[in-house]
Design a protein around this motif. Structure first.
Motif, short mmCIF file in Angstrom:
data_model
loop_
_atom_site.label_atom_id
_atom_site.label_comp_id
_atom_site.label_asym_id
_atom_site.label_seq_id
_atom_site.Cartn_x
_atom_site.Cartn_y
_atom_site.Cartn_z
N GLU A 1 0.84 -1.19 0.00
CA GLU A 1 0.00 0.00 0.00
C GLU A 1 0.89 1.26 0.00
N GLY A 2 0.59 2.16 -0.90
CA GLY A 2 1.37 3.39 -1.02
C GLY A 2 2.42 3.34 -2.12
N ASP A 3 2.72 2.15 -2.65
CA ASP A 3 3.66 2.05 -3.78
C ASP A 3 3.09 2.77 -5.00
N ILE A 4 3.98 3.37 -5.76
CA ILE A 4 3.58 4.04 -7.01
C ILE A 4 4.36 3.39 -8.15
N ILE A 5 3.64 2.90 -9.13
CA ILE A 5 4.26 2.26 -10.30
C ILE A 5 4.23 3.25 -11.46
N ARG A 6 5.41 3.59 -11.95
CA ARG A 6 5.53 4.53 -13.06
C ARG A 6 5.33 3.77 -14.37
#
Length: 341
Positions: A293-298
């Motif tokens: 939770e909170g990860d950002i995938i570019r």
């Protein structure tokens, strides 16, 4: 090549040869590594049976007319383009997708070749559809099954062009169609093509352009995001995570349009991200990838150029435009070029 470095050959029909340089296992390994780095490049959206089906569905969606508009522009100017293509050139198309535009183009080139040598009944040209998705290569080959040309499909990446070119016969007409050109950094893709074209080869590509109606930034953003932020396109971009076990409510998809600097001045580029809302694990091949939770995938991007910006990049990277056509609304362009000697 497969994961052991060996080139594999397959027969998709009695007359069509297919070379597999990138296997499903290779693609899954790339997906795992990218997700570990919190990245998801656009080429991974097209992987597997699901990726092929999703792209074909998106291509037919009313909210995403980009590829269809480029096809119409090609059909409208086909005769004028073909006049500039010498007979006997091999047609190489990277990112061939379903092969619709290539079929139209190839049929016209066959007619020209036969008209110039009607007694032979044969055409001295070859067709090389290339894609990272083996199913797209099969579809593209099947669509031109009855055309009197030699055909060899290749499953591989455009980044491996130095190896890919060992499989085709010169001279070539090198095609990047379906707005694929705009999904790469401009200098990277143009330099890659320039370095691998030989004297006598030609470069043909298309592009969906920056809207010209209304010069204000907000007007541009509304026009571009109206297409690229559609529900159909959002679902297409979510596919890899959904395919390997996540649910739609486990993450959010965000698409923005940014104004970025380049060698030719300011250009627009989409910026896509996936925001993970729930701890989860994805099972990909033999690996398990954990997302928190909170990860950002570019994700990947699409550049939105004006026509003048594209021509400026071509000049910087050593290309000369032979023919170019704009749609009536100046929203799409197709360009035939060669590299300067």
């Amino acid at each position: 090549m497969n994961s052991t470095g060996r080139v594999e050959f397959g027969q998709v029909s009695e007359n069509n040869e297919k070379i597999v340089m990138t296997s499903k296992e290779d693609i899954e390994k790339r997906l795992c590594q990218c997700l570990k780095n919190h990245e998801l490049p656009d080429y991974l959206l097209y992987m597997g049976t699901g990726g092929a089906k999703n792209w074909l569905k998106l291509d037919e969606a009313k909210t995403f007319p980009v590829s269809r508009q480029l096809k119409v522009l090609l059909e409208k100017n086909l005769d004028s383009i073909v006049r500039f293509i010498p007979t006997g050139m091999s047609l190489v198309s990277v990112g061939v997708g379903n092969g619709d535009k290539e079929k139209i183009f190839l049929e016209a080139l066959v007619r020209k070749n036969l008209a110039e040598n009607p007694s032979s009944g044969k055409v001295s040209m070859r067709y090389y559809p290339i894609d990272i998705n083996s199913e797209f290569v099969d579809i593209a080959l099947e669509k031109v099954e009855n055309l009197p040309v030699e055909k060899k499909g290749i499953v591989g990446f455009i980044e491996d062009i130095a190896t890919l070119k060992e499989n085709w016969r010169l001279p070539i007409l090198f095609c990047i169609l379906g707005n694929t050109f705009c999904n790469y950094e401009p200098e990277f893709i143009l330099q890659l093509v320039h370095e691998n074209l030989e004297q006598g080869d030609l470069f043909f590509f298309d592009a969906n352009l920056l809207p010209t109606e209304g010069t204000e930034g907000q007007s541009v953003r509304r026009s571009v995001l109206g297409t690229y932020a559609s529900r159909e396109n959002a679902l297409f971009n979510m596919y890899p995570l959904l395919e390997y076990g996540m649910a739609p409510e486990d993450f959010d998809f965000e698409l923005l349009l940014a104004h970025v600097n380049s060698k030719i001045g300011g250009v627009y580029r989409t910026r896509k991200s996936l925001y993970i809302l729930k701890d989860t694990e994805l099972k990909i091949g033999t690996e398990t990838i954990g997302l928190r939770e909170g990860d950002i995938i570019r994700m990947g991007f699409t550049y939105k150029y004006t026509y003048d910006q594209i021509t400026a990049f071509l000049e910087i990277c050593g290309f000369e435009i032979l023919r170019a056509f704009l749609s009536e609304d100046k929203a799409n362009a197709i360009i035939l070029a060669k590299k300067c000697i």
